[in-house]
Motif scaffolding. Structure first.
Motif, PDB file in Angstrom:
ATOM      1  N   PHE A 146      43.639  33.827  38.037  1.00 43.28           N
ATOM      2  CA  PHE A 146      45.046  33.616  38.336  1.00 43.28           C
ATOM      3  C   PHE A 146      45.597  32.645  37.312  1.00 43.28           C
ATOM      4  O   PHE A 146      45.027  31.596  37.051  1.00 43.28           O
ATOM      5  N   ARG A 147      46.728  33.000  36.726  1.00 37.58           N
ATOM      6  CA  ARG A 147      47.304  32.185  35.670  1.00 37.58           C
ATOM      7  C   ARG A 147      48.758  31.888  35.951  1.00 37.58           C
ATOM      8  O   ARG A 147      49.554  32.793  36.188  1.00 37.58           O
ATOM      9  N   LEU A 201      46.544  34.796  47.710  1.00 42.06           N
ATOM     10  CA  LEU A 201      47.386  35.500  46.739  1.00 42.06           C
ATOM     11  C   LEU A 201      48.349  36.439  47.473  1.00 42.06           C
ATOM     12  O   LEU A 201      47.963  37.187  48.353  1.00 42.06           O
ATOM     13  N   ALA A 208      50.615  32.477  44.201  1.00 38.06           N
ATOM     14  CA  ALA A 208      49.376  31.877  44.700  1.00 38.06           C
ATOM     15  C   ALA A 208      49.736  30.814  45.717  1.00 38.06           C
ATOM     16  O   ALA A 208      50.643  30.010  45.506  1.00 38.06           O
ATOM     17  N   LEU A 239      40.130  42.549  43.123  1.00 39.41           N
ATOM     18  CA  LEU A 239      41.420  42.245  42.493  1.00 39.41           C
ATOM     19  C   LEU A 239      41.648  43.026  41.212  1.00 39.41           C
ATOM     20  O   LEU A 239      42.764  43.055  40.693  1.00 39.41           O
ATOM     21  N   GLU A 243      53.946  30.552  41.201  1.00 41.12           N
ATOM     22  CA  GLU A 243      54.110  31.939  40.787  1.00 41.12           C
ATOM     23  C   GLU A 243      53.456  32.164  39.433  1.00 41.12           C
ATOM     24  O   GLU A 243      53.559  31.334  38.535  1.00 41.12           O
ATOM     25  N   LEU A 263      38.734  33.405  39.707  1.00 42.98           N
ATOM     26  CA  LEU A 263      38.375  33.758  41.076  1.00 42.98           C
ATOM     27  C   LEU A 263      36.898  34.123  41.161  1.00 42.98           C
ATOM     28  O   LEU A 263      36.324  34.632  40.200  1.00 42.98           O
ATOM     29  N   ILE A 321      47.864  37.807  37.402  1.00 38.60           N
ATOM     30  CA  ILE A 321      46.407  37.935  37.441  1.00 38.60           C
ATOM     31  C   ILE A 321      45.984  38.672  36.174  1.00 38.60           C
ATOM     32  O   ILE A 321      46.542  39.732  35.853  1.00 38.60           O
ATOM     33  N   SER A 335      36.905  39.056  42.607  1.00 39.96           N
ATOM     34  CA  SER A 335      37.286  39.652  41.332  1.00 39.96           C
ATOM     35  C   SER A 335      37.263  41.163  41.405  1.00 39.96           C
ATOM     36  O   SER A 335      38.185  41.843  40.954  1.00 39.96           O
ATOM     37  N   GLU A 385      45.195  27.412  35.825  1.00 41.91           N
ATOM     38  CA  GLU A 385      44.330  28.585  35.739  1.00 41.91           C
ATOM     39  C   GLU A 385      43.242  28.469  36.782  1.00 41.91           C
ATOM     40  O   GLU A 385      42.579  27.442  36.895  1.00 41.91           O
ATOM     41  N   VAL A 443      52.870  37.502  40.913  1.00 39.31           N
ATOM     42  CA  VAL A 443      51.864  37.114  41.893  1.00 39.31           C
ATOM     43  C   VAL A 443      52.153  35.678  42.350  1.00 39.31           C
ATOM     44  O   VAL A 443      52.445  34.805  41.533  1.00 39.31           O
TER      45      VAL A 443
END
Lengths: 284, 361
Positions: B256-257, B350, B284, B273, B244, B265, B247, B270, B262, B282
């Motif tokens: 995505f972090r 995602l 992942a 998103l 979890e 994308l 973005i 991108s 990290e 978010v």
């Protein structure tokens, strides 16, 4: 080494002892039967001979001839066959359908119904004698074979229902469903799949019902007072035991003939009987 | 040859539990469709309603244009293979095979001829006079298949038919079923909780959970683009990792972090998103096969290494939680090692953390 031999000896002795006990029991149980057979084949004069003879000195079939040709014995016998067979058929049909219904269908009170059926076993037969007599009388079924069949059905049905219930419980429902998918109707699935698998149970229940109605005395004595509707147990007793005088030779001959159908049934169905009583208890 | 169409099918049981909710799906003519899901997801109930062994509370099922809900099982022209095989124990193999024909009123000679011919193709010819209990599991399985095949039904229903077989036989029967479907080309509906069976055999898979259809698609669609978290987690072995995070946009690029992880994308994603950027919420999804023990995305401490020979299944503890990696090769890591982790950014899934739905990208 000698310890092992001693152990083996002890085991063998134990087995001999067990065998002897078994045979002693068998003899004790079978002795009256031999006596019955012996007496039926002796001339009346030999019945009370001293010392008594187990194996008749003179063999005669006179008593059998008398029974068959000079008494209403054949009528009683036929009545008994009709009543026992009728009861058995009725019990099997009703309890098989009942057991199937209790196991497979969901409806209000199905558990209660099955349990209430067992309730009749809690009452001694004598208690039900009068109510049943009144019911049969109001139906005009006193002194009829049908009345006796209905009365016996109420006794044999609970056992049969519960025996068959455990058989059907152990049967996977997949089989009936497979049959229905394969094109059978529900009734066909029942006949093609359930009945053949319940066969050991059906045979056990049938034997039970047959023997019960074949041997029953009290109800037959009270319900059927007329000669043409009497069954063997009360018929034979009333015919051969007048005042204090008992026709032992004839009684024993009658007993032999009464025992024959049951023995024959047992010999042929014994294998199914044991598997029937064992199954259901242990699933699979 | 027919299609099978489910229209707003609903099933509730007497105790109030709902087995199936508003289920609509069309199974194309000749398709091999699999209902996949955990036990209690409604897949078997749906199959049983298709067979006519269960009545829907509401909704309709069509075979072609013909509504079948009111037809008894025997008049639907279907065949079903049960998980237990449901072979009639008091009948021989031959009688078992002939039973559906007997119910159709096929003459004795014709029945025997068809049963013998079918037995030959299923390698059962030597067993025709045996009772089911004298057969091995694989042989029983084939008799069950034969009994389904003999009447040449329009629709085949298979309820976890392989679950009672050992692993080797299961693999073999899987291949046989694929060939069988190709040969007869009939509509087949298959129920399983085994994703390998679903992936390998199906034309399409319908993933179900809690009485609801989650996603329908080809095995590859299900694997590549799971529509929600449930499908993503259920399909794939070892199961997908979930992390979890959020973005964020960095130099016009979506990243995505999560704690200690990290993933930048690719450009194409991108752009799509950009509008979804948020600090958290978010989820992942990363399949173990889309991770490698290389620098790039983060690092983790190895807990367990399961050596499979051609690859290692490495479980590592990271600040974002436990992560399983399928690492090609042998002895790629050892317990206790601090290893780098790289996520293939093309393969990152995602989802919205709250709803579990796939984010549009």
């Amino acid at each position: 080494m000698s310890g092992r031999r001693a152990l083996r000896l002890r085991r063998r002795l134990l087995r001999v002892a067990a065998d002897l006990t078994t045979w002693a029991l068998v003899l004790a149980v079978a002795f009256p039967l031999f006596w019955m057979l012996g007496t039926s084949l002796k001339p009346s004069a030999e019945t009370f001979a001293l010392p008594p003879t187990l194996i008749p000195a003179h063999v005669t079939f006179e008593h059998f001839r008398t029974l068959l040709f000079e008494t209403p014995f054949p009528t009683y016998f036929l009545n008994s066959v009709i009543v026992a067979t009728g009861t058995t058929l009725l019990v099997i049909v009703v309890s098989l359908l009942g057991a199937y219904s209790v196991v497979r269908f969901r409806y209000r009170g199905r558990r209660l119904a099955a349990q209430m059926v067992l309730f009749t076993y809690l009452l001694p037969a004598v208690v039900l004698l009068l109510p049943l007599y009144l019911i049969l009388a109001s139906l005009g079924l006193v002194n009829s074979l049908l009345g006796l069949i209905l009365a016996y059905t109420t006794f044999a049905m609970p056992f049969s229902l519960w025996l068959l219930r455990s058989f059907i419980l152990a049967m996977p429902i997949d089989l009936e469903e497979a049959a229905m998918v394969d094109g059978a109707s529900r009734v066909e699935a029942f006949l093609d799949v359930v009945v053949p698998q319940a066969l050991p149970g059906i045979i056990s229940a049938a034997l039970f019902s047959f023997i019960l109605s074949w041997n029953e005395y009290l109800y037959a004595l009270v319900f059927n007072r007329q000669d043409h509707t009497k069954t063997l147990p009360p018929g034979v007793i009333t015919m051969l035991q007048q005042n204090t005088n008992t026709e032992w030779s004839l009684l024993m001959a009658a007993s032999v003939m009464m025992a024959v159908p049951v023995i024959v049934a047992f010999v042929f169905l014994q294998r199914h009987l044991t598997s029937g009583f064992g199954a259901g208890a242990v699933k699979g | 040859m027919v299609s099978v169409r489910y229209q707003h099918l609903h099933k509730a049981f007497g105790d109030g539990s709902v087995a199936l909710q508003d289920f609509s799906l069309e199974v194309a003519d000749g398709e091999f469709l699999t209902f996949l899901g955990p036990s209690g997801c409604g897949k078997t109930t749906t199959l049983r309603m298709t067979a006519g062994l269960e009545t829907p509370t509401s909704g309709e099922i069509f075979f072609g244009e013909r509504p079948v809900v009111d037809l008894p099982p025997g008049r639907r022209n279907i065949a079903m293979v049960f998980q237990s095989y449901a072979l009639y124990p008091h009948m021989t193999v031959q009688q078992n095979l002939e039973y559906p024909l007997r119910k159709q009123g096929v003459a004795r000679d014709e029945r025997a001829r068809r049963a013998t011919a079918l037995a030959a193709t299923l390698q059962l010819d030597a067993l025709l006079h045996r009772r089911p209990k004298h057969l091995s599991g694989g042989q029983q399985q084939r008799v069950a298949l034969g009994r389904a095949l003999i009447r040449e039904p329009e629709v085949f229903l298979l309820d976890e038919p392989l679950s009672n077989l050992d692993a080797e036989l299961r693999t073999q029967m899987r291949a046989e079923l694929i060939q069988l479907h190709r040969r007869i080309g009939r509509t087949m509906i298959y129920v399983t909780h085994d994703q390998v069976e679903a992936m390998t055999m199906s034309t399409r898979i319908a993933v179900m959970s809690k009485g609801e259809l989650q996603q329908v698609g080809t095995p590859l669609e299900i694997y590549r683009e799971p529509r929600n978290r449930f499908v993503a987690a259920f399909v794939g072995s070892p199961a997908m990792n979930f992390v979890e995070g959020g973005i964020e946009l960095r130099d016009g690029r979506a990243v995505f972090r999560a704690a200690g992880l990290e993933v930048a994308l690719p450009d194409a994603r991108s752009a799509r998103l950009a509008g979804l950027a948020r600090a958290s919420g978010v989820l992942a999804g990363i399949r173990p096969e889309h991770l490698s023990l290389e620098p790039g995305s983060g690092e983790g401490r190895v807990l367990v290494v399961e050596a499979m020979g051609h690859e290692d299944i490495v479980t590592a503890e990271t600040p974002a939680g436990r992560i399983v990696v399928r690492s090609a090769g042998t002895a790629t890591a050892a317990a206790g090692d601090l290893v780098p982790l790289r996520v293939d950014p093309e393969k990152l899934h995602l989802f919205d953390a709250a709803s579990g739905e796939r984010l549009a990208c």
